[in-house]
Design an enzyme around this catalytic site. Structure first.
Site, short mmCIF file in Angstrom:
data_model
loop_
_atom_site.label_atom_id
_atom_site.label_comp_id
_atom_site.label_asym_id
_atom_site.label_seq_id
_atom_site.Cartn_x
_atom_site.Cartn_y
_atom_site.Cartn_z
CD GLU A 102 1.89 -3.42 -3.77
OE1 GLU A 102 2.34 -2.43 -3.18
OE2 GLU A 102 0.69 -3.75 -3.78
CG ASP A 103 2.09 -7.33 -1.19
OD1 ASP A 103 2.70 -6.30 -1.49
OD2 ASP A 103 0.97 -7.33 -0.66
CG ASP A 113 -37.60 18.30 12.80
OD1 ASP A 113 -37.64 17.34 13.59
OD2 ASP A 113 -37.64 19.48 13.16
CG HIS A 131 -6.71 -8.08 1.98
ND1 HIS A 131 -7.73 -7.17 2.17
CD2 HIS A 131 -6.05 -7.69 0.86
CE1 HIS A 131 -7.68 -6.26 1.20
NE2 HIS A 131 -6.67 -6.56 0.39
CG ASP A 162 -7.64 -3.97 -2.34
OD1 ASP A 162 -7.36 -4.62 -1.32
OD2 ASP A 162 -6.85 -3.14 -2.85
CG HIS A 218 -6.03 -7.89 -4.79
ND1 HIS A 218 -6.77 -8.70 -3.97
CD2 HIS A 218 -5.57 -6.89 -4.00
CE1 HIS A 218 -6.76 -8.22 -2.75
NE2 HIS A 218 -6.04 -7.12 -2.72
#
Length: 704
Positions: free
Chosen positions: A76-77, A259, A48, A139, A72
Site C-alpha cells: 500500500e505505502d 460489590d 510499526h 496491526d 504488511h
C-alpha cells in the site's frame, strides 16, 4: 523501543535459525522499502511493522506470519507489488501481505463504503487463511496503542471502528486479552473523561477491597485443600469498559458493580473442574439459576469454563470461573493458542475448528450480499456477544445469537431448510416463526417443497446468514417477477404495431440494448417490469417506421391481472382493490405496478400528473389468490359483539387480519377491520351478513 536484535532473541525460544533469518530478511526489506517514511509520532515507519511482529511473537505465530507483519504495509505505502513480494520471499507470504493490505486506488461514493470494502476484503482474505486476521488484529492493536498522536476526530473514528468491528472479531476468535485491550483503549479515546473517572474510582475501590479479596481467596483455597484438590486461585479484575457497559445497560451505580468479587480457579483436568464446583458449593451458598456449564457446551468461540455465583458468609456475591490450564490459555488467547500451545502436526483445536466454520459462514454471506455495506452489516450482526444453545431433534447443538428465531435456526441447519421453512415446533409445541429461542430448547422445522422466504422475516431474523439468504432470494425473485411482468407489458405495448416480441429481429433488439447499456433482453424487461422504463416508449422505438400504421385504440387494451405476479404487482392499501372492481395500474419506479380502484383519489391525482404511467387493467378469469379488504363498522358497545363479528367472518370463509379502534364514546364504537376475501362478491356476502348482526349500526367498505 523494540529492536530487531531483541526480536531475534525472543524468536530463538521457538523458531529455527533458518526461519529467524527469513524474518530478519523481511525486516531489512521493509526497512529499505519504507526508507524516508515516518509515523505521525516522528518515529521511523519501520518501528510499526516491528511492533506488530512483537505482538505476534507473544502468540508464538509461525515465521510466515511474522514476515507478513514486517511487510504488511509495503504494497500500500511503497512501490512494491504482490508479484515482487512473491519473487523475493514466497507466494504464501505475498498472499498473507495482500490479505492484510488495505484496498487502495478505488473510488467510492462515501468513506463508509470505502471502509466497508476494506473490511470485506479483509474478511474474505481471512476465510482463505486465518493468519491474515491475526496479523491484522496485531496491526490494529499497535495503532490503538499509538492513537494519542492523532487528531481528536480521527482518534474517535478509529476507536469506534475498533469497538464495532475489531473487538467483536477478537471476541469471536476467543482472544480475551486482545479484546479487553481494544475495548479499554477505544473507551479512553471515545470517552476520555468517563474513562478517567471510572479508572480513579477503580483504584480507590481496589485499596478498600484488598483485605476482603485476600480473606475470600484464603477461604476458597482452604475449602479446596480439605477436598484434596490442587488448584490455582486468582482474583479477577474487571476492566474499565465492562464496568462502564454494566453501569449504562443495567442502570447500576459503580458501587453495586464493584460489590461483586470475581475469582478464577484453575486445575489440571476436566473432571477436577466438577469436583471444585462441588467443593465451593459445599463451602458457600450457590445462587439458584446462576450456574452455566460452558465445559460440556462451549461458547461459539470455543470458550470453556464452569460459571457459578455464590454468596460468601458475609453476604458478598462471588462470581467463580472454574477451568483447566488449557481452557485458561484458550480463554485468553483463543485461536492464537493454536500456535502458542500446539504443534502444527496436531489436529486443530476446538477454537480453530469453530473459527473455520464461522469463516465458512462469512463466505456464504459474502456470496449472497449485494454490496460491501450489506456484507458488513450482516457480519456485524454475526459478531454477537451472547449465544443461545439450541438442539435439533437428533440432539445436535446449534449455536445462535441471543434473540434468534426458528427461521435463524432453520438457516443454521441448512440454507434449503431455511428457504422451505413454513412452521416450527419448539419442545414439541407449534410456535410462531418469530419466537425468540432460549438455550436448551429443541426445535423442529416443518418445511414444504414449494415454500419460499417471506419478506416479513427480515423484521425479526438476527443472524447474518438468514438475513443475507432471504435478501438474496427476494432479489432473485424480484428480478424474475420483474422480467416476466416486463415481457407482458412490452408485448401488450407492441400489439398496436402488429408486432410480437418473439418475432423482432436480432438487430433491432441489439440496437435498443446497446443504446441503453443493457447486457441482455432480460435486463431490459426487468427495467420495464420495475417501472423504470415505460413499455409504450420502448415499443415505439422497437417498431420504428411501422409506428405510423398502429391502431391507437389498441393502446387502451387492458392488461389481465392474475394475482400471482409476485413482488412486482402490489395492491394499493389506500383503496384495497378486489377482483370484480374496475381497476387501473400505476407504474411506480422500482416497485412495478401498483393496482388501484378507478375511483381512488390517489390514483386520480396520478392520472392528472403523469397519465403516461397509468395503464388499464382487468382481472383474469382464474384469479385464486386471497386479497385484503377494509371495512369501517359502527357498533353499540355490548359485551361479546366483537366475538360475534369474528365468528360470522370465519363462517363465511374469511379471516380478520387487524382491528383498530377509530373512535369510541359510552354507547357507540367505530372500528376499522381488515380481512381476507376472494373477490368483491365474497366481500358483499360478508357485509350483507354482518348487517344482520345485533348491535351493528352501520357498515361500509373503506376507500380512499
Amino acid at each position: 523501543m523494540p529492536s530487531i536484535n531483541n526480536l531475534k532473541k525472543r524468536l530463538r525460544s521457538y523458531l529455527t535459525e533458518e526461519q529467524i533469518s527469513q524474518v530478519v530478511r523481511a525486516y531489512y526489506f521493509a526497512e529499505k522499502a519504507h526508507e524516508g517514511q515516518y509515523r505521525r509520532s516522528g518515529d521511523p515507519y519501520i518501528t510499526h511493522p516491528l511492533a506488530v511482529a512483537n505482538i505476534l511473537v507473544d502468540m508464538h505465530m509461525d515465521y510466515a506470519s511474522l514476515m507478513a507483519a514486517m511487510l504488511h504495509d509495503v504494497i500500500e505505502d511503497t512501490g512494491v507489488s504482490k508479484e515482487q513480494l512473491a519473487e523475493a520471499f514466497s507466494k504464501e507470504v505475498a498472499e498473507l501481505v495482500d490479505g492484510v493490505s488495505k484496498i487502495a486506488q478505488i473510488k467510492f461514493e462515501s468513506k463508509a463504503e470505502q471502509q466497508a470494502e476494506n473490511l470485506r476484503k479483509m474478511m474474505l482474505a481471512m476465510t482463505r487463511d486465518i493468519r491474515v486476521i491475526l496479523v491484522k488484529l496485531a496491526d490494529r492493536l499497535h495503532n490503538m496503542r499509538t492513537l494519542h498522536v492523532m487528531r481528536a476526530e480521527k482518534r474517535k473514528r478509529i476507536a469506534t471502528e475498533t469497538l464495532e468491528i475489531y473487538a467483536p472479531i477478537a471476541f469471536r476468535l476467543g482472544m480475551y486479552n486482545m479484546r479487553v485491550e481494544y475495548e479499554d483503549l477505544a473507551f479512553h479515546n471515545i470517552h476520555p473523561m468517563r474513562a478517567r473517572l471510572i479508572g480513579k474510582a477503580v483504584q480507590s475501590a481496589r485499596g478498600n477491597r484488598r483485605e476482603i479479596l485476600s480473606s475470600i481467596k484464603t477461604s476458597l483455597e482452604r475449602s479446596l485443600e480439605e477436598e484434596g484438590i490442587q488448584a490455582r486461585v486468582l482474583g479477577r479484575e474487571k476492566h474499565l469498559y465492562s464496568i462502564y457497559q454494566k453501569m449504562k445497560e443495567q442502570h447500576k451505580p459503580f458501587a453495586d458493580i464493584m460489590d461483586v468479587f470475581g475469582f478464577r480457579i484453575i486445575v489440571d483436568r476436566v473432571d477436577t473442574c466438577y469436583r471444585v464446583l462441588g467443593a465451593v458449593h459445599n463451602h458457600f451458598i450457590p445462587i439458584p439459576g446462576r450456574f452455566k456449564d460452558y465445559v460440556a457446551i462451549p461458547k461459539a468461540n470455543g470458550y470453556q469454563s464452569l460459571h457459578t455465583t455464590l454468596k460468601a458468609h458475609s453476604g458478598i456475591p462471588l462470581e467463580i470461573q472454574i477451568r483447566t490450564e488449557e481452557m485458561e490459555a484458550m480463554a485468553n488467547n483463543g485461536i492464537a493458542a493454536h500456535w502458542l500451545y500446539k504443534s502444527h502436526d496436531e489436529p486443530g483445536s476446538p477454537t480453530h475448528t469453530r473459527a473455520q466454520s464461522w469463516m465458512k459462514r462469512l463466505l456464504e454471506i459474502q456470496q449472497k450480499a449485494g454490496n460491501s455495506m450489506e456484507f458488513i452489516e450482516n457480519v456485524k450482526v454475526d459478531l454477537f456477544p451472547d449465544e443461545a444453545y439450541v438442539f435439533t431433534p437428533k440432539g445436535d447443538i446449534k449455536e445462535l445469537p441471543a434473540g434468534a428465531t426458528p427461521v435463524d435456526f432453520a438457516y443454521a441447519v441448512h440454507t434449503k431448510v431455511g428457504t422451505r421453512c413454513v412452521a416450527a415446533r419448539i419442545d414439541g409445541k407449534l410456535a410462531a416463526l418469530s419466537t425468540p429461542l432460549e438455550s436448551g430448547q429443541t426445535v423442529k422445522i416443518i418445511t414444504a417443497p414449494n415454500a419460499t422466504p417471506n419478506p416479513g422475516w427480515l423484521n425479526f431474523v438476527v443472524t447474518g446468514k438468514a438475513r443475507s439468504n432471504i435478501r438474496h432470494f427476494l432479489k432473485q425473485q424480484r428480478r424474475e417477477d420483474a422480467a416476466e411482468l416486463g415481457q407482458r407489458l412490452l408485448e401488450k405495448a407492441l400489439i398496436p404495431y402488429q408486432l410480437d416480441l418473439s418475432l423482432l429481429s436480432e438487430k433491432t433488439l441489439q440496437q435498443e440494448l446497446n443504446n441503453n447499456h443493457y447486457g441482455t433482453v432480460d435486463e431490459l424487461l426487468e427495467d420495464i417490469g420495475m417501472g423504470n422504463r415505460l413499455a409504450p416508449l420502448v415499443a415505439r422505438k422497437l417498431a420504428g417506421a411501422r409506428g405510423e400504421n398502429r391502431d391507437p385504440e389498441d393502446d387502451r387494451l387492458p392488461l389481465a391481472i392474475r394475482g400471482s405476479e409476485g413482488l412486482m404487482v402490489t395492491y394499493a392499501k389506500c383503496c384495497y382493490p378486489l377482483p370484480g372492481d374496475t381497476v387501473i395500474g400505476h407504474l411506480s419506479a422500482g416497485k412495478g405496478i401498483v393496482v388501484h380502484r378507478d375511483t381512488c383519489k390517489n390514483l386520480l391525482a396520478e392520472m392528472r400528473d403523469a397519465p403516461e404511467k397509468c395503464i388499464p387493467l382487468n382481472w383474469d378469469k382464474d384469479v385464486e389468490q386471497e386479497f385484503t379488504a377494509a371495512l369501517r363498522i359502527e357498533l353499540v358497545n355490548k359485551r361479546g359483539v366483537l366475538a360475534t363479528l369474528a365468528n360470522v367472518v370465519s363462517e363465511l370463509g374469511s379471516n380478520i387480519d387487524t382491528i383498530d379502534m377509530a373512535g369510541k364514546d359510552p354507547t357507540l364504537s367505530i372500528i376499522n377491520v381488515t380481512l381476507t376475501v376472494k373477490h368483491r362478491v365474497h366481500l358483499a356476502r360478508i357485509i350483507k351478513r354482518l348487517r344482520t348482526v345485533d348491535n351493528v349500526v352501520r357498515i361500509h367498505r373503506i376507500s380512499a
